[in-house]
Each structure stands twice: as C-alpha cells, then as structure tokens.
Enzyme design. Structure first.
Site, PDB file in Angstrom:
ATOM      1  N   GLU A   1       9.485   0.672  11.008  1.00 50.33           N
ATOM      2  CA  GLU A   1      10.524   1.706  10.905  1.00 50.33           C
ATOM      3  C   GLU A   1       9.814   3.028  11.070  1.00 50.33           C
ATOM      4  O   GLU A   1       9.126   3.508  10.172  1.00 50.33           O
ATOM      5  CB  GLU A   1      11.241   1.594   9.552  1.00 50.33           C
TER       6      GLU A   1
ATOM      7  N   CYS B   1      13.381  10.318   7.669  1.00 47.87           N
ATOM      8  CA  CYS B   1      13.367   9.948   9.083  1.00 47.87           C
ATOM      9  C   CYS B   1      14.765   9.966   9.675  1.00 47.87           C
ATOM     10  O   CYS B   1      14.932  10.084  10.894  1.00 47.87           O
ATOM     11  CB  CYS B   1      12.727   8.588   9.274  1.00 47.87           C
TER      12      CYS B   1
ATOM     13  N   GLU C   1       9.981  15.384  14.667  1.00 48.31           N
ATOM     14  CA  GLU C   1      10.563  15.456  13.336  1.00 48.31           C
ATOM     15  C   GLU C   1      10.106  16.714  12.606  1.00 48.31           C
ATOM     16  O   GLU C   1       8.922  17.032  12.585  1.00 48.31           O
ATOM     17  CB  GLU C   1      10.153  14.237  12.515  1.00 48.31           C
TER      18      GLU C   1
ATOM     19  N   LYS D   1       0.856  -1.179   0.000  1.00 48.89           N
ATOM     20  CA  LYS D   1       0.000   0.000   0.000  1.00 48.89           C
ATOM     21  C   LYS D   1       0.894   1.231   0.000  1.00 48.89           C
ATOM     22  O   LYS D   1       1.443   1.623   1.021  1.00 48.89           O
ATOM     23  CB  LYS D   1      -0.927   0.044   1.214  1.00 48.89           C
TER      24      LYS D   1
END
Length: 484
Positions: free
Chosen positions: A258, A292, A389, A182
């Site tokens: 992750e 990331c 982040e 997906k």
C-alpha cells in the site's frame, strides 16, 4: 501530564518476542520524541538483523501449531484483543497523540477504526472457504482448500500507528500466520502496547513479534533473505515499496504493497457547496493531511471555484494549531523536522512560481514541528506540490471547465490509490466512477476507509488490498487436490 507519564511508564520498551519485552542484543536504544515539543517521551530497544532473525525463529516454531489452531479459537483471541483495545481506548488515543501528534479526537477515531479490523477479522477467521466440484471430464473431483502462507513481515508507517498494524495483524492471525511487525521508528509505542494486549488476550508466544529499530533496511533485508519468511506487507512510500518488491524476488515472497497517493478531489458545479467544503476539510485536513488518502489536488469547476476557495480558506484559517493533547487544538504538529521541511519546501517552491496564498504558507515559530494550515491556488502544473504527496496541512486548489478535463487531470499521475468527487448528477456518478483510474473512489464522501471494504490502489500505489472479505486472501495459499 501526570496521566501521560503514568501511561508511558506502563508501555513495553523492549523488542517484543515470545510474549516478552526484551532488550536488543546490542543493548542499544533510540529515543521517541513528542513532535509537539521535541521533548523525550521514552527510549526503546533498537533491534538489528540478529534480533529480527531471533524473532523469526520463534515465528517458525510457533507457526505450525497456530496454523492448526481452530479458526474459532483464532477468532476468539482476535475478538478478545478487540475488546481490550476498546476498553483501553483512552490509553491508546493518548499514546498515539503523544508519539505522532494528531489531535485527541482523531486519535480516538483511529482507535475505533483500528480496533474494528480485529473484530472484522475475528469473524473472517471462520469464513475461509474452499470449494469442491466434479471435474468436467467426469474423471474425478476437484477439491480446493486455503492454507496460511506462513510467517509474514509487516512494515508499518508512522501516520496511523494503530490502524496500519491491526489492518495487517488481523488478517494474518485470522488466516493462521505468525507475523513480525516492524513499526516506524517515530511511533513504536502504540504497536508495543498492542502486542502486550494480544499476549493478555491469550495469543501464544511467537505468533506476534514487534521489532522497533532505526535499522529498517538492515532488518527487512535480513528477514526477506531468509527462505522461512513467506510474506511481506508494507505501507509507505512508493520508492521504498519498489525496493522491497525487488528484494522480494529472490525468495518469491507474497507481497502486499500500500504505497503513495496523489488523490484528486473533484467538485463539479452542481455539487452542494457546503457539503463539498465539509468533504474537503475531511479529505484534506484529517490527520493533519498526513495520510496517503489525503486530497492532494482539489479540482473545482470554474463556475463555483471562487466561492469554494473562499469558503475552504475561511474554514482552514480558523483551525487552531497546537499540541494534539490540548483540547483547544484543531490541528497538531507534523511528525518530525524532516517532514516539516518537506512541506515548507513544497509550498515555497509553488509560491516562488506564482501560486497565490489564501491563508497560511509559513512554518510556525514555536517549539515542535508546526506548519500553518494553508490554502494555495493558481499553482503552476510543473510544481512538485501538484505531483507528489504533500503529507501536511496544505490544500492546493485549481480550476477546470469540463467533466472530461477533470477526469483527464485526475488520472494524469502515476498513482492510483484514492479519488473523490462531488456531484448531484447520478449519470455523472456512474461515468466518473468508472473513468477514474483509482482503487478507491469516494462519491460525495471525504472519508472512505472502512474495515469491511477492500483498501488498496493500482498503478504505482500498490499491489493487493487490506480489509474487507478480500483482505484475508493476502495471507492464504490456494491448494488444488485432485481426487478420484
């Protein structure tokens, strides 16, 4: 842009099921836009739970034969896909730039990196090892074998449209698992083109499906509730990862996660200044900061902090901002309006709290989703930009006095994905590498990703690893057979 239009017209825009591009059962589609202009690129099928379960049907049907396929054959199909992706590198690079926005040189770099997972796992397919041993009591033999876990679901993010897919598809196929992917709704086209490449490479129908959708939660819930699915691999935010881990509990699914990061980039005063600035540019500004592993907190020892800040700000201020397919651009757009607003909000909060802006600090008034490359210093610790982040082209610099202080501040986060530090002291290399609570540590390097190395974090940054000889283990069960 004639070449772009020709390329877009050649990319499948349906759901990819049984090696075919098919319409969603509902007939619905959604638009994919160019983040540099906001213009429509194309529309793709918008799958739902019924479509996802139909794809799972094909994976379940194809699974036993694929698991029984000779490892060498599986590896050769992966190798053929690697060769085709490499041959079509310009197409994949342009397609990623069109739908994600990164500059073409970085897209070309991602093609090289993403394709390498196909080559690496084509070689790992024939290196799935078990073991035998005599039982210590002498009453028989211990035989340990590895077997594919079964149908897998891969949920991939928008920031690396090719590599985040190949990093999951490669080990799954090498291990003998069928896989459903997906992709992110912002960037489905690259994965659809890859699916077509795999079909051309000889991958049997049903082994790989691609499910573009705007109903991510509906699709993932339907698949993860089905006992036939045995594995889920996700790359994305920690918040969504926590939700998927909860959902995985009912069927006791194997999970690889992750998740988010808050990477420190530490520069000690014995580091080579120019080398450290080069590394910071790579760790912070590569992919427009939308990674990331991007350096989120730049910690510089106070003796060299003014010089480092001046040098980095000068480099970042010189970055030309524009569409990624413009050769003059050094920095492309942010993926969408929501992410642009998030970056702007983090900077605005920090500035209101007293942060110093050395360059940038503003949204650019032009079509598309552009933010000026930015350097901030003196950001109060309570500001959100130091704790979450950024996922944008904003460098945040602060100072420290001692090694212990730098390590303590680097570790003062729930995340543990990647960390970087620069020093010329070999004793410090050993001490700091051991002390940093991260799954990956770059020493005098601003880019650390490698298909041959395990990629993964600890703490709230995830479970399991991808890549390296370790990556295929995420798709294998261990079976013990007791022999007389």
């Amino acid at each position: 842009m004639t070449r772009a239009r020709t390329l877009l017209d050649s990319v499948p825009t349906g759901l990819w099921i049984s090696n075919q591009s098919v319409a969603a059962r509902s007939g619905q589609t959604f638009e994919v836009a160019d983040p540099a202009t906001g213009d429509l690129l194309t529309s793709v099928a918008d799958g739902d739970a019924d479509d996802a379960l139909a794809a799972l049907d094909t994976a379940v049907e194809a699974g036993p034969e694929w698991a029984a396929t000779a490892p060498r054959t599986r590896g050769e199909i992966l190798r053929a896909a690697f060769e085709e992706v490499t041959a079509r590198a310009d197409d994949f690079a342009l397609l990623m730039t069109l739908e994600m926005g990164k500059i073409l040189p970085e897209s070309r770099g991602e093609v090289t990196y993403g394709a390498e997972f196909l080559r690496w796992f084509s070689e790992e397919a024939v290196r799935i090892h078990g073991r035998t041993a005599t039982a210590p009591a002498g009453n028989g033999q211990i035989l340990v074998v590895k077997q594919p876990v079964g149908p897998a679901l891969a949920i991939t993010p928008w920031n690396f449209p090719l590599a985040m897919g190949t990093r999951k598809i490669g080990p799954a196929l090498a291990a003998g698992c069928p896989i459903l992917v997906k992709p992110a709704e912002d960037t489905p086209l690259t994965m659809l083109l890859l699916a077509q490449v795999f079909a051309d490479a000889g991958l049997p129908p049903g082994v790989l499906s691609v499910l573009p959708t705007t109903r991510a939660a509906e699709v993932s819930e339907a698949l993860m509730s089905d006992p036939r699915l045995r594995k889920v691999s996700f790359t994305g935010s920690t918040g969504v990862g926590r939700q998927l881990i909860r959902q995985s509990a009912d069927q006791i699914l194997r999970t690889s996660m992750e998740l988010g990061g808050n990477a420190p980039f530490i520069v000690f005063d014995d580091a080579d200044l120019d080398t450290a600035v080069d590394g910071a540019m790579a760790a912070k500004m590569r992919n427009g900061g939308e990674a990331c592993t991007a350096a989120n907190r730049i910690l510089v020892q106070n003796g060299i902090r003014p010089a480092f800040t001046e040098a980095l700000a000068a480099r970042i201020a010189d970055m030309a901002v524009g569409p990624g397919y413009d050769d003059a651009s050094a920095l492309g757009p942010i993926i969408n309006a929501k992410q642009l607003d998030s970056v702007a909000g983090l900077v605005d909060e920090a500035v209101a709290a007293g942060a110093i802006v050395h360059t940038g600090g503003t949204t650019l008034d032009r079509p598309g989703h552009f933010y000026a490359p930015t350097v901030l210093s003196d950001v109060p610790e309570q500001c959100a930009i130091t704790r979450q982040e950024i996922f944008g082209p904003v460098a945040v610099i602060s100072g420290f006095d001692t090694e212990d202080e730098a390590v303590a501040r680097a570790n003062a986060t729930e995340y543990g994905l990647a960390a970087y530090f620069y020093t010329r002291d070999l004793d410090r290399v050993a001490r700091v590498s051991a002390a940093l609570e991260y799954g990956m540590v770059g020493v005098n390097r601003g880019v650390i990703s490698d298909a041959a190395a395990p990629f993964g974090g600890i703490k709230a940054s995830g479970l399991g690893v991808e890549g390296g000889s370790e990556g295929i283990e995420e798709y294998l069960n261990t079976k013990y057979i007791a022999l007389t």
